[in-house]
Enzyme design. Structure first.
Site, mmCIF file in Angstrom:
data_model
loop_
_atom_site.group_PDB
_atom_site.id
_atom_site.type_symbol
_atom_site.label_atom_id
_atom_site.label_comp_id
_atom_site.label_asym_id
_atom_site.label_seq_id
_atom_site.Cartn_x
_atom_site.Cartn_y
_atom_site.Cartn_z
ATOM 1 N N MET A 192 0.254 -3.338 8.724
ATOM 2 C CA MET A 192 -0.413 -3.338 7.413
ATOM 3 C C MET A 192 -1.371 -4.509 7.325
ATOM 4 O O MET A 192 -1.016 -5.643 7.628
ATOM 5 C CB MET A 192 0.659 -3.406 6.315
ATOM 6 N N GLU A 193 -2.582 -4.190 6.860
ATOM 7 C CA GLU A 193 -3.707 -5.133 6.966
ATOM 8 C C GLU A 193 -3.786 -6.183 5.873
ATOM 9 O O GLU A 193 -4.885 -6.733 5.662
ATOM 10 C CB GLU A 193 -5.006 -4.318 6.962
ATOM 11 N N ASN A 194 -2.702 -6.530 5.159
ATOM 12 C CA ASN A 194 -2.769 -7.578 4.120
ATOM 13 C C ASN A 194 -3.743 -8.666 4.553
ATOM 14 O O ASN A 194 -3.636 -9.198 5.662
ATOM 15 C CB ASN A 194 -1.394 -8.220 3.920
ATOM 16 N N HIS A 227 -9.900 -3.683 9.437
ATOM 17 C CA HIS A 227 -9.666 -3.600 7.988
ATOM 18 C C HIS A 227 -10.007 -4.899 7.255
ATOM 19 O O HIS A 227 -10.251 -4.872 6.054
ATOM 20 C CB HIS A 227 -8.186 -3.334 7.705
ATOM 21 N N HIS A 248 -7.246 -2.304 15.048
ATOM 22 C CA HIS A 248 -7.346 -1.498 13.830
ATOM 23 C C HIS A 248 -7.174 -2.378 12.584
ATOM 24 O O HIS A 248 -7.986 -2.341 11.660
ATOM 25 C CB HIS A 248 -6.281 -0.394 13.894
ATOM 26 N N GLU A 249 -6.143 -3.191 12.575
ATOM 27 C CA GLU A 249 -5.879 -4.004 11.376
ATOM 28 C C GLU A 249 -6.959 -5.075 11.184
ATOM 29 O O GLU A 249 -7.302 -5.423 10.058
ATOM 30 C CB GLU A 249 -4.490 -4.642 11.440
ATOM 31 N N GLU A 254 -9.349 3.983 6.435
ATOM 32 C CA GLU A 254 -8.570 4.286 7.636
ATOM 33 C C GLU A 254 -9.394 4.890 8.769
ATOM 34 O O GLU A 254 -9.192 4.561 9.933
ATOM 35 C CB GLU A 254 -7.384 5.199 7.288
ATOM 36 N N GLU A 305 0.842 -1.194 0.000
ATOM 37 C CA GLU A 305 0.000 0.000 0.000
ATOM 38 C C GLU A 305 0.886 1.255 0.000
ATOM 39 O O GLU A 305 1.875 1.271 0.720
ATOM 40 C CB GLU A 305 -0.902 0.020 1.236
HETATM 41 N N1 BES Z 1 -3.103 0.650 5.980
HETATM 42 C C1 BES Z 1 -2.249 1.119 7.016
HETATM 43 C C2 BES Z 1 -0.801 0.864 6.743
HETATM 44 C C3 BES Z 1 -0.156 1.882 5.858
HETATM 45 C C4 BES Z 1 0.238 3.072 6.392
HETATM 46 C C5 BES Z 1 0.083 1.647 4.533
HETATM 47 C C6 BES Z 1 0.841 4.010 5.575
HETATM 48 C C7 BES Z 1 0.665 2.563 3.705
HETATM 49 C C8 BES Z 1 1.056 3.755 4.234
HETATM 50 C C9 BES Z 1 -2.566 0.442 8.338
HETATM 51 O O1 BES Z 1 -3.841 -0.062 8.449
HETATM 52 C C10 BES Z 1 -2.451 1.490 9.400
HETATM 53 O O2 BES Z 1 -3.258 2.364 9.420
HETATM 54 N N2 BES Z 1 -1.452 1.390 10.262
HETATM 55 C C11 BES Z 1 -1.225 2.346 11.313
HETATM 56 C C12 BES Z 1 -1.483 1.766 12.657
HETATM 57 C C13 BES Z 1 -2.855 2.044 13.157
HETATM 58 C C14 BES Z 1 -3.087 1.428 14.509
HETATM 59 C C15 BES Z 1 -3.201 3.496 13.203
HETATM 60 C C16 BES Z 1 0.223 2.739 11.269
HETATM 61 O O3 BES Z 1 0.971 2.038 10.598
HETATM 62 O O4 BES Z 1 0.595 3.700 11.885
HETATM 63 ZN ZN ZN Z 2 -5.289 1.348 8.770
#
Ligand code: BES
Ligand code: ZN
Length: 859
Positions: free
Chosen positions: A283-285, A320, A316-317, A339, A148
């Site tokens: 990351m939510e793969n 998703h 959170h994940e 998100e 992502e």
């Molecule tokens: N989908 C995101 C991961 C991501 C972040 C992909 C930035 C590409 C760019 C994941 O679901 C996410 O939001 N992760 C957060 C943690 C969450 C608990 C807020 C993070 O990585 O900070």
């Molecule tokens: Zn997220």
């Protein structure tokens, strides 16, 4: 304001957008149904070979097919249609990260594209990359992916846009002693001789490319089943003693979501994988969620703060897996649909599983307050913005998408009611399963449910304004003959800015203990009430706005706060809004301090913690000679708190007490309170030299105080400990401690250490940002250090890592005109700016300007 300082310019004209806005896309003529992807990495050379066969459907006949690909070598491509095999001429278009396959003859209907390619497993934490770690005393490597927003194309040629959902049939050829992980369970493993095996995975459901996962390494695995799902936590060797806590958390959250959404988790397995080098938190793969180690691994030596973070990240994940994976936004302009929902629902799951932690309240004091802070800048952007290319989406992963998006959902839920909200989500998820949707689809369902239940709310009307407009209002409350008048105006941090935006605000309020609601549709509204009655706006604090009481209404509320006659969240809100007025120069620092002194002395959590933070911020922000009162109050407040809490954790105490204790210790130590410093320093040496235990909840505070007051004497100690430490949370504490030296030269050595090979590039910012925000000495060296290291930083953080901005943002602690001019000069140099730091730059220059104005106002 000096002539030479210009208001930060916006990086681009950001317009709210629906999907009708034009954006870069491969077009819809050719769409994939199924990928058969096979990869074969070579660990020796850090490269991989791959073959992908894509079953596509072609709407109208063409002799040209475009796909995404970047940082790959294409070794050959053929297109097979109607039994005819055609060699394709491959044109590479690196600027658009595409390849174009040109054919001699048209193809139509069903076709297969077969491409052979090779690439490099980079060390930059994006695409198909290498992560390195020490296992015992042996250096080891694992391979993993982070796709992502737009980095799947760096691992294999594909239609890399979220709307192109397809089935994935993955196989990997790897050394026999390694384990392979993908979204689905492995279906077969075949020995190929020569120490190699081929692992084939079951077919995935239809999904977007950014959710595909490939992992290869030596893992320790701890598993458990929940219904029909096998859940596992995968770690590098020797870390499985920290796998059970996250495993049990994942089980509980999975159950919660299955029930809340009314939809079973659709895959047969769910892996949670700890990766030693990881740019984000997690990351939510689908079915193969990846995490930073510190955000997944925990046991009973983990502090409550980290445990909460771990639970939050998992929650959170897991959200998703439905919101994002099962149903995906059509295009990246609606990234917040992923998100903001994961953020909001993550808290909901936490609230359910851990009622004692009162996570709903925590959501407001953490997320909503962070969003109000980010969204008060004129450089902010709407939650939904026009995204032209997927790479543009990378910069949207920030406070507006997550925390503001989540806060608006919270406001909508409280406006529409929990059941309408939930039923709307259910219908939306059912209707768009394995497919894509837009926010209009979602609001539509909520309105439908509301109509069926005869509830007079219009979710689409209210929600869409909040999603499309940047910023938020402040409501001024003033007395009239018959009651009060409300007037909304956009709130800016820079108090000389204003604009005419107005929002539809669902206002909950209390008049002398009685609940009321109104939908404020215009700029003003009025409420009838008696002279002697009191009013609290934003009752429950679910609204995304601030409140400014005029006259003596704030004192009436103060008296109620002191008497503990309002809910803790409302008392928090009154204090929070008042502090925001002080820091933006709308009221004097003195009148804020008067309020705190009169009414907040004996406050409970979370107000007490917020007061401590407010006093600390003011005593740092006010010029020397003007900050004595804030500092005295901070010390008095800290002493009062610490006397009550004690240094030792009491059995049965609340998590709030456990988490407030280190704040009190730290603030006292940093404010120069000698008894606290002496005690912390003595504990530090007893721990370091004689192995005496320190409660993990206060260990960080003890280290930070020791570093600040002992300086050079502990530099080597912290550094060596950091190097030999294995546990991620403890490593982070040691690293952050190194950012606390009071001496600028020593601090500079720490910053340089953060750039050395001993510190992973994922962790550098932990030291530099923590230092910037918590160590006043950083103001003297951070600008020069950043300039000296910026080229190197830029070369380290590429792809969608989105990390460079953190180094720019750390400069927002600067507070002189001279520094602001230098920041502007530096970043205006030719070739200096990059797309992934524009937002951070605009925000940072504005924050510096606000700091300057604050100092001038309080001279
Ligand atoms: N989908 C995101 C991961 C991501 C972040 C992909 C930035 C590409 C760019 C994941 O679901 C996410 O939001 N992760 C957060 C943690 C969450 C608990 C807020 C993070 O990585 O900070
Ligand atoms: Zn997220």
């Amino acid at each position: 304001m000096a002539e030479s300082i210009h208001m930060p310019t916006k990086n681009k004209q950001q317009k709210a957008s629906g999907k009708e806005e034009p954006h870069q896309t491969l077009g819809r003529n050719v769409s994939p149904n199924k990928y058969s992807l096979s990869v074969k990495p070579d660990f020796g050379s850090s490269t991989f070979d791959g073959t992908v066969v894509i079953d596509v459907n072609i709407a109208s006949a063409t002799n040209e097919i475009q796909l995404n690909a970047a940082e790959l070598t294409i070794n050959g491509a053929v297109v097979i249609s109607n039994g005819v095999v055609q060699q394709a001429v491959v044109k590479v278009d690196p600027d658009n990260e595409r390849i174009v396959l040109k054919l001699a003859n048209d193809v139509s209907h069903d076709a297969q594209i077969k491409i052979d390619f090779s690439g490099t497993n980079n060390d930059g934490m994006y695409g198909f990359y290498r992560s390195t770690y020490v296992d015992g005393d042996k250096a080891n490597v694992l391979l993993t992916t982070q796709f992502e927003s737009a980095d799947a194309r760096k691992a294999f040629p594909c239609f890399d846009e979220p709307e192109f959902k397809a089935v994935f049939d993955v196989s990997m050829i790897v050394p026999s002693d390694l384990e392979c992980v993908s979204n689905m369970p492995s279906a077969s493993s075949t020995d190929l001789g020569n120490g190699l095996k081929e692992v084939k995975f079951s077919k995935s459901p239809k999904m977007s490319t950014y959710l595909l996962y490939l992992g290869i390494g030596n893992y320790d695995r701890l598993s458990d089943t929940s219904g029909n799902t096998e859940i596992s936590v995968l770690t590098t060797h020797g870390n499985s003693h920290m796998a059970d806590v996250p495993l049990q958390l994942a089980r509980k959250f999975l159950d919660f979501y299955e029930d809340y959404f009314g939809i079973k988790y659709p895959l047969p397995k769910l892996d949670l994988i700890a990766i030693p080098d990881f740019s984000a938190g997690a990351m939510e793969n689908w079915g193969a969620i990846t995490f930073r180690e510190v955000d997944l691994l925990a046991n009973n030596n983990t502090s409550i703060a980290t445990l909460q973070r771990v639970a939050m990240v998992i929650a959170h994940e897991l959200a998703h897996q439905w919101f994002g994976n099962l149903v995906t936004m059509e295009w990246w302009n609606d990234l917040w649909l992923n998100e903001a929902f994961a953020e909001f629902l993550g808290y909901k799951a936490m609230e359910f599983i851990f009622p004692d932690w009162q996570m709903k309240r925590e959501f407001i004091t953490e997320d909503t307050s962070a969003a109000l802070s980010a969204d008060q800048l004129s450089s902010t952007h709407p939650i939904s913005v026009n995204v032209r290319s997927p790479a543009d989406a990378d910069t949207l992963f920030g406070a507006i998408t997550y925390e503001k998006g989540g806060s608006i959902l919270n406001m909508i839920e409280s406006y529409a009611g929990k059941e309408i909200f939930r039923e709307g989500l259910h219908r939306y998820l059912i209707k768009y399963s394995y497919s894509n949707a837009t926010r209009a689809d979602l609001w539509g369902f909520m309105d439908e449910v509301a109509r069926e239940r005869n509830k007079d709310v219009s979710v689409s009307k209210v929600a869409s304004r909040w999603i499309d407009l940047p910023g938020y209002p402040s409501i001024a409350v003033s007395r009239t003959k018959s009651g009060v008048k409300l007037e909304q105006q956009r709130h800016f941090l820079l108090n000389n800015l204003s604009d005419a935006t107005s929002w539809p605000i669902p206002v909950n309020y209390q008049v002398s203990g009685e609940d009321h609601q109104l939908l404020m549709d215009g700029r003003t509204a009025s409420i009838k009430m008696g002279r002697d009655q009191w009013i609290k706006l934003n009752f429950g604090q679910n609204g995304f706005y601030r409140v400014a009481y005029e006259g003596d209404d704030v004192d009436r509320l103060g008296a109620l706060i002191a008497a503990k006659r309002v809910e803790s969240i409302d008392s928090w809100g009154v204090h929070h809004d008042l502090f925001a007025r002080a820091i933006s120069g709308r009221i004097s620092a003195e009148s804020y301090l008067d309020f705190v002194e009169r009414y907040c002395k004996d406050a409970d959590y979370p107000t007490n913690s917020s007061v401590l933070g407010g006093l600390s911020a003011l005593s740092n922000a006010l010029p020397k000679g003007k900050n004595e009162r804030a500092k005295d109050m901070l010390i008095q407040d800290g002493i009062r708190l610490l006397d009550k809490l004690g240094w030792e954790r009491k059995s049965g105490e609340t998590a709030f007490d456990t988490m407030t204790r280190p704040s009190a210790i730290l603030e006292l130590g940093f404010a120069g309170h000698q008894p606290t410093i002496s005690k912390a320093v003595q504990m530090f040496y007893a721990h370091m030299n004689n192995g005496e235990e320190i409660d993990p909840n206060i260990r960080g505070a003890v280290y930070y105080i020791a570093a600040r007051s002992e300086g050079e004497k502990v530099f080597g100690l912290l550094k060596e400990r950091f190097k030999s430490e294995k546990v991620a949370e403890e490593k982070a504490r040691l690293l952050k401690a190194m950012s606390m030296f009071a001496d600028e030269n020593l601090l500079l050595r720490s910053f340089d250490f953060a750039m050395s090979p001993d510190v992973k590039i994922q962790d550098t910012f932990k030291l530099t940002s923590f230092g910037a925000y918590r160590n006043p000495a950083a103001k003297g060296m951070i600008l020069k250090w950043t300039e000296d290291n910026f080229e190197e930083l830029k070369s380290r953080y590429l792809g969608g890592t989105n990390m460079i901005g953190k180094f720019v943002e750390a400069l927002s602690v600067l507070d002189t005109r001279q520094d602001l001019e230098e920041v502007i000069r530096f970043f205006s140099q030719k070739g200096m700016m990059r797309d992934d730091m524009k937002q951070a730059y605009a925000d940072t220059t504005e924050r510096i300007l606000a700091n300057i104005q604050f100092l001038e106002a309080n001279k």
